[in-house]
Every structure is written in C-alpha cells, then in structure tokens.
Design a protein around this motif. Sequence first.
Motif, PDB file in Angstrom:
ATOM      1  N   LYS A 137     -76.085 -33.721  28.943  1.00 36.71           N
ATOM      2  CA  LYS A 137     -76.490 -34.209  30.274  1.00 36.71           C
ATOM      3  C   LYS A 137     -77.851 -34.905  30.210  1.00 36.71           C
ATOM      4  CE  LYS A 137     -73.186 -32.204  32.821  1.00 36.71           C
ATOM      5  NZ  LYS A 137     -72.339 -32.892  33.772  1.00 36.71           N
ATOM      6  N   PRO A 138     -78.068 -35.858  31.137  1.00 35.08           N
ATOM      7  CA  PRO A 138     -79.357 -36.566  31.126  1.00 35.08           C
ATOM      8  C   PRO A 138     -80.480 -35.728  31.751  1.00 35.08           C
ATOM      9  CG  PRO A 138     -77.956 -37.382  32.898  1.00 35.08           C
ATOM     10  CD  PRO A 138     -77.156 -36.363  32.168  1.00 35.08           C
TER      11      PRO A 138
ATOM     12  N   THR B 270     -88.053 -30.411  32.879  1.00 35.16           N
ATOM     13  CA  THR B 270     -88.062 -29.563  34.073  1.00 35.16           C
ATOM     14  C   THR B 270     -86.647 -29.597  34.627  1.00 35.16           C
ATOM     15  OG1 THR B 270     -90.348 -30.197  34.500  1.00 35.16           O
ATOM     16  CG2 THR B 270     -89.141 -29.213  36.348  1.00 35.16           C
TER      17      THR B 270
ATOM     18  N   GLU C 108     -83.544 -28.157  37.087  1.00 34.69           N
ATOM     19  CA  GLU C 108     -83.086 -27.379  38.242  1.00 34.69           C
ATOM     20  C   GLU C 108     -81.687 -26.840  37.944  1.00 34.69           C
ATOM     21  OE1 GLU C 108     -83.078 -29.554  41.899  1.00 34.69           O
ATOM     22  OE2 GLU C 108     -82.232 -27.877  43.016  1.00 34.69           O
TER      23      GLU C 108
ATOM     24  N   GLY D 182     -75.573 -26.130  38.297  1.00 38.29           N
ATOM     25  CA  GLY D 182     -74.153 -26.044  37.921  1.00 38.29           C
ATOM     26  C   GLY D 182     -74.011 -25.482  36.521  1.00 38.29           C
TER      27      GLY D 182
ATOM     28  N   PHE E 247     -73.789 -26.574  33.361  1.00 37.25           N
ATOM     29  CA  PHE E 247     -74.633 -26.950  32.224  1.00 37.25           C
ATOM     30  C   PHE E 247     -76.055 -26.409  32.385  1.00 37.25           C
ATOM     31  CE2 PHE E 247     -77.615 -29.737  30.039  1.00 37.25           C
ATOM     32  CZ  PHE E 247     -77.104 -29.685  28.753  1.00 37.25           C
ATOM     33  N   THR E 248     -76.602 -26.619  33.554  1.00 40.88           N
ATOM     34  CA  THR E 248     -78.000 -26.192  33.757  1.00 40.88           C
ATOM     35  C   THR E 248     -78.100 -24.654  33.773  1.00 40.88           C
ATOM     36  OG1 THR E 248     -77.616 -26.683  36.097  1.00 40.88           O
ATOM     37  CG2 THR E 248     -78.850 -28.295  34.845  1.00 40.88           C
TER      38      THR E 248
ATOM     39  N   VAL F 117     -74.613 -40.337  34.594  1.00 43.32           N
ATOM     40  CA  VAL F 117     -74.876 -40.900  33.266  1.00 43.32           C
ATOM     41  C   VAL F 117     -74.039 -40.152  32.232  1.00 43.32           C
ATOM     42  CG1 VAL F 117     -76.638 -41.064  31.468  1.00 43.32           C
ATOM     43  CG2 VAL F 117     -77.161 -41.840  33.774  1.00 43.32           C
TER      44      VAL F 117
HETATM   45  C1  LIG Z   1     -81.646 -40.395  34.339  1.00 44.55           C
HETATM   46  C2  LIG Z   1     -81.470 -38.992  34.842  1.00 44.55           C
HETATM   47  C3  LIG Z   1     -82.483 -38.075  34.665  1.00 44.55           C
HETATM   48  C4  LIG Z   1     -82.324 -36.767  35.127  1.00 44.55           C
HETATM   49  N1  LIG Z   1     -83.369 -35.889  34.972  1.00 44.55           N
HETATM   50  C5  LIG Z   1     -83.258 -34.638  35.425  1.00 44.55           C
HETATM   51  C6  LIG Z   1     -84.344 -33.714  35.266  1.00 44.55           C
HETATM   52  O1  LIG Z   1     -85.406 -34.049  34.717  1.00 44.55           O
HETATM   53  N2  LIG Z   1     -84.164 -32.463  35.736  1.00 44.55           N
HETATM   54  C7  LIG Z   1     -83.000 -32.052  36.339  1.00 44.55           C
HETATM   55  O2  LIG Z   1     -82.901 -30.891  36.738  1.00 44.55           O
HETATM   56  N3  LIG Z   1     -81.962 -32.909  36.499  1.00 44.55           N
HETATM   57  C8  LIG Z   1     -82.062 -34.167  36.048  1.00 44.55           C
HETATM   58  N4  LIG Z   1     -81.001 -35.044  36.203  1.00 44.55           N
HETATM   59  C9  LIG Z   1     -79.764 -34.543  36.826  1.00 44.55           C
HETATM   60  C10 LIG Z   1     -79.011 -33.671  35.820  1.00 44.55           C
HETATM   61  O3  LIG Z   1     -78.500 -34.483  34.767  1.00 44.55           O
HETATM   62  C11 LIG Z   1     -77.875 -32.915  36.539  1.00 44.55           C
HETATM   63  O4  LIG Z   1     -78.441 -32.049  37.498  1.00 44.55           O
HETATM   64  C12 LIG Z   1     -77.079 -32.088  35.556  1.00 44.55           C
HETATM   65  O5  LIG Z   1     -76.331 -32.940  34.725  1.00 44.55           O
HETATM   66  C13 LIG Z   1     -76.152 -31.119  36.301  1.00 44.55           C
HETATM   67  O6  LIG Z   1     -75.213 -30.571  35.430  1.00 44.55           O
HETATM   68  P1  LIG Z   1     -74.513 -29.181  35.806  1.00 44.55           P
HETATM   69  O7  LIG Z   1     -73.343 -28.979  34.919  1.00 44.55           O
HETATM   70  O8  LIG Z   1     -75.522 -28.080  35.816  1.00 44.55           O
HETATM   71  O9  LIG Z   1     -74.068 -29.365  37.322  1.00 44.55           O
HETATM   72  P2  LIG Z   1     -72.738 -30.021  37.939  1.00 44.55           P
HETATM   73  O10 LIG Z   1     -72.058 -28.953  38.713  1.00 44.55           O
HETATM   74  O11 LIG Z   1     -71.956 -30.744  36.895  1.00 44.55           O
HETATM   75  O12 LIG Z   1     -73.331 -31.103  38.929  1.00 44.55           O
HETATM   76  C14 LIG Z   1     -74.342 -30.819  39.892  1.00 44.55           C
HETATM   77  C15 LIG Z   1     -74.923 -32.130  40.366  1.00 44.55           C
HETATM   78  O13 LIG Z   1     -75.461 -32.863  39.260  1.00 44.55           O
HETATM   79  C16 LIG Z   1     -74.855 -34.146  39.175  1.00 44.55           C
HETATM   80  N5  LIG Z   1     -74.569 -34.461  37.767  1.00 44.55           N
HETATM   81  C17 LIG Z   1     -73.770 -33.757  36.949  1.00 44.55           C
HETATM   82  N6  LIG Z   1     -73.676 -34.372  35.753  1.00 44.55           N
HETATM   83  C18 LIG Z   1     -74.423 -35.501  35.846  1.00 44.55           C
HETATM   84  C19 LIG Z   1     -74.682 -36.565  34.958  1.00 44.55           C
HETATM   85  N7  LIG Z   1     -74.159 -36.628  33.739  1.00 44.55           N
HETATM   86  N8  LIG Z   1     -75.498 -37.581  35.381  1.00 44.55           N
HETATM   87  C20 LIG Z   1     -76.039 -37.552  36.622  1.00 44.55           C
HETATM   88  N9  LIG Z   1     -75.818 -36.559  37.515  1.00 44.55           N
HETATM   89  C21 LIG Z   1     -75.010 -35.547  37.123  1.00 44.55           C
HETATM   90  C22 LIG Z   1     -73.534 -34.031  39.935  1.00 44.55           C
HETATM   91  O14 LIG Z   1     -73.138 -35.301  40.430  1.00 44.55           O
HETATM   92  C23 LIG Z   1     -73.884 -33.071  41.031  1.00 44.55           C
HETATM   93  O15 LIG Z   1     -74.547 -33.742  42.078  1.00 44.55           O
HETATM   94  C24 LIG Z   1     -81.126 -36.361  35.759  1.00 44.55           C
HETATM   95  C25 LIG Z   1     -80.087 -37.283  35.923  1.00 44.55           C
HETATM   96  C26 LIG Z   1     -80.260 -38.584  35.483  1.00 44.55           C
HETATM   97  C27 LIG Z   1     -79.157 -39.576  35.671  1.00 44.55           C
END
Ligand SMILES: Cc1cc2nc3c(=O)[nH]c(=O)nc-3n(C[C@H](O)[C@H](O)[C@H](O)COP(=O)(O)OP(=O)(O)OC[C@H]3O[C@@H](n4cnc5c(N)ncnc54)[C@H](O)[C@@H]3O)c2cc1C
Length: 259
Positions: free
Chosen positions: A47-48, A62, A64, A67, A69-70, A212
């Motif tokens: 994940k990004p 940092t 949050e 879901g 992955f986090t 992403v």
């Molecule tokens: C360029 C960029 C930088 C980021 N930087 C940070 C950061 O510094 N800290 C942080 O906490 N989060 C950041 N995020 C968001 C982070 O990637 C998502 O919160 C994370 O992927 C969630 O994954 P999950 O399985 O825990 O949650 P999920 O249940 O899969 O999703 C929870 C939320 O996160 C979004 N999300 C899930 N996968 C992605 C993905 N591959 N790209 C974008 N959004 C996604 C979903 O649309 C949904 O809104 C960033 C996203 C981008 C695009």
Amino acid sequence: MKPIPAEVVENREECERTIVLRLRPERPIRWEPGQFLMLGISGVDEKPMAFSGGDDREFELTIEIVGPFTERCADLEPGDVVWVRGPYGKPFEVRGSRAVVVAGGTGVAPLVPLVERLRRARVHVTSVLGGPHADRLPRKDDLEKLSDELYVTTEDGSEGRKGFPTDVLEELVEKECPDVVYACGPEGMLVRVAEIAREHDVPCQVSVVRYVKCGEGICGSCALGKGLLVCRDGPVFWTEELEGTEFGGVRRDVTGKPE
Ligand SMILES: Cc1cc2nc3c(=O)[nH]c(=O)nc-3n(C[C@H](O)[C@H](O)[C@H](O)COP(=O)(O)OP(=O)(O)OC[C@H]3O[C@@H](n4cnc5c(N)ncnc54)[C@H](O)[C@@H]3O)c2cc1C
Ligand code: FES
C-alpha cells in the motif's frame, strides 16, 4: 522498481488509531517531502504511504489504522522485515518566505518533513492541524516544535479551537499574507483550502489521494482525468493543475468504479 527489505526499528502509538513506523531500508532511499513509497508486508498486501520524517537511511511513516493492511502494520514489531519500493511521485516545492501549512488528520504525514524542509530554507511557517477530537491529532508535538506557530482545531472543541482547519486558514491568509499554502487531508478539506487560496490569489499545493496500485504510472488506477496520474504527476499538485479533473468530484474504488 523492485522492492527492497526494510527493518522495523520502532513502532510507536502516536495517538488514537495512528502509529508511527520507523524503518531502516537495506540501502538508503533518497526521498523528498511529499513523495511516497509502496509498503509491502509479505503475504498481506502492498500500500502507498507518505514519507513522514527521518532521512534516507532511516525514515518514518505515519499510519492511520483504517482496514486490514494498516491493522497488520500496527502489529509490526522491531526486528520485523517489511518491503519497500520508491520513492514515487512529485514532492512539494519550496517557494517564497512565508508559508501556511494545513493538515487534516493523518494528512499531516507528508507535512511534518515539509515543515522541517521549509524552516531549513528559512521560510516562516504557520501550521494548522485539525482532527475530530483531542486524541486524534497525529504529530501535533512534532509540528509544534518545527513550526513558527501552530493552531489546533477539533470538531468537538476538546482541544484548540472548535471547528475545522479551514476556519483558521481563512483568517491566516488575511493576517499572514502567505506566499504559498500547502495542504494534505480529506479531499473535502483540500477543496475548501484550494477555494480560499484562489479567493486570496495565493499559490497552493495539495497532496491528493487516489487508489494507487503500481505506483509507477503503468496501471492507470490512480487516474484523475485530463491525463493526470496521482502516482506519476502527483500526489502533490498546484491547485490550477487540478481544474477540470475528478479532484473534488469522482473518487474510484479498487476496480475503478466511482465510489
Ligand atoms: C500517495 C498516497 C500516500 C498515502 N499516505 C498515507 C500515509 O502517509 N498514511 C496513511 O495512513 N495513509 C496513507 N495513504 C492511504 C493508505 O494507502 C490507505 O489508508 C491504506 O492503503 C488502507 O489500507 P487498508 O487495507 O488498511 O484499508 P482498506 O479497508 O483497504 O481501505 C480503507 C481506505 O483506504 C483506501 N485505500 C485502500 N487501499 C488504497 C490504495 N492502494 N491507495 C489509496 N487508497 C487506498 C480505501 O479506498 C479506503 O478509503 C496514502 C495513499 C496514497 C495514495
Ligand atoms: S497507481 Fe498505477 S498508474 Fe498510478
């Protein structure tokens, strides 16, 4: 770009549902504030995440917990090995001598190293950090130390001023006459930041989130319209670049369907 291993040096609870992960990659990664990497956990996902402090040899993220992955990120322990590839994207640009930096929740992640960079360039920095309540103000202490001034807002009034960071921004653009505004946070907040900056004719850069996957401009998942890709052309954009795109409007899920 191939992923390389990185050792978890520290995993600390920053505030409610937010951690700071300190990683030491196998070889240095030269990054700039605003850029991001793809963080992989074997057998889980990739994940990004934005670079959020430190240097090329040891940097912070940092994160949050939102879901699956986090949640796995929160379980990582010192000595564990994760995978990283990057840096990706375009960084913030340092401009002028007075800046206002607006952070909404975890949007603070790329702004912490930006403020550090701005201060090193002798830019006067006024920061605004907003969250729903006092326990959801990530990196507040770091921003306070780094900025010339920090304003805090909470939606329930449990710390700082009751309301939104954009309420403070409206006053600051009049009072401080900044040369530039930088922001990262929920898209609704970014849209309002862009409006305020435009009304006052202040250049503004925002960091935008789209889904992403590859991070390298190949898959098209992060398309914003008008040929712009968040991973290649962003995530940091000057707000004029975003006019006529899906910014502030359509947001797509993992399959590309509007959410
Ligand atoms: C360029 C960029 C930088 C980021 N930087 C940070 C950061 O510094 N800290 C942080 O906490 N989060 C950041 N995020 C968001 C982070 O990637 C998502 O919160 C994370 O992927 C969630 O994954 P999950 O399985 O825990 O949650 P999920 O249940 O899969 O999703 C929870 C939320 O996160 C979004 N999300 C899930 N996968 C992605 C993905 N591959 N790209 C974008 N959004 C996604 C979903 O649309 C949904 O809104 C960033 C996203 C981008 C695009
Ligand atoms: S994430 Fe694949 S093109 Fe941007």
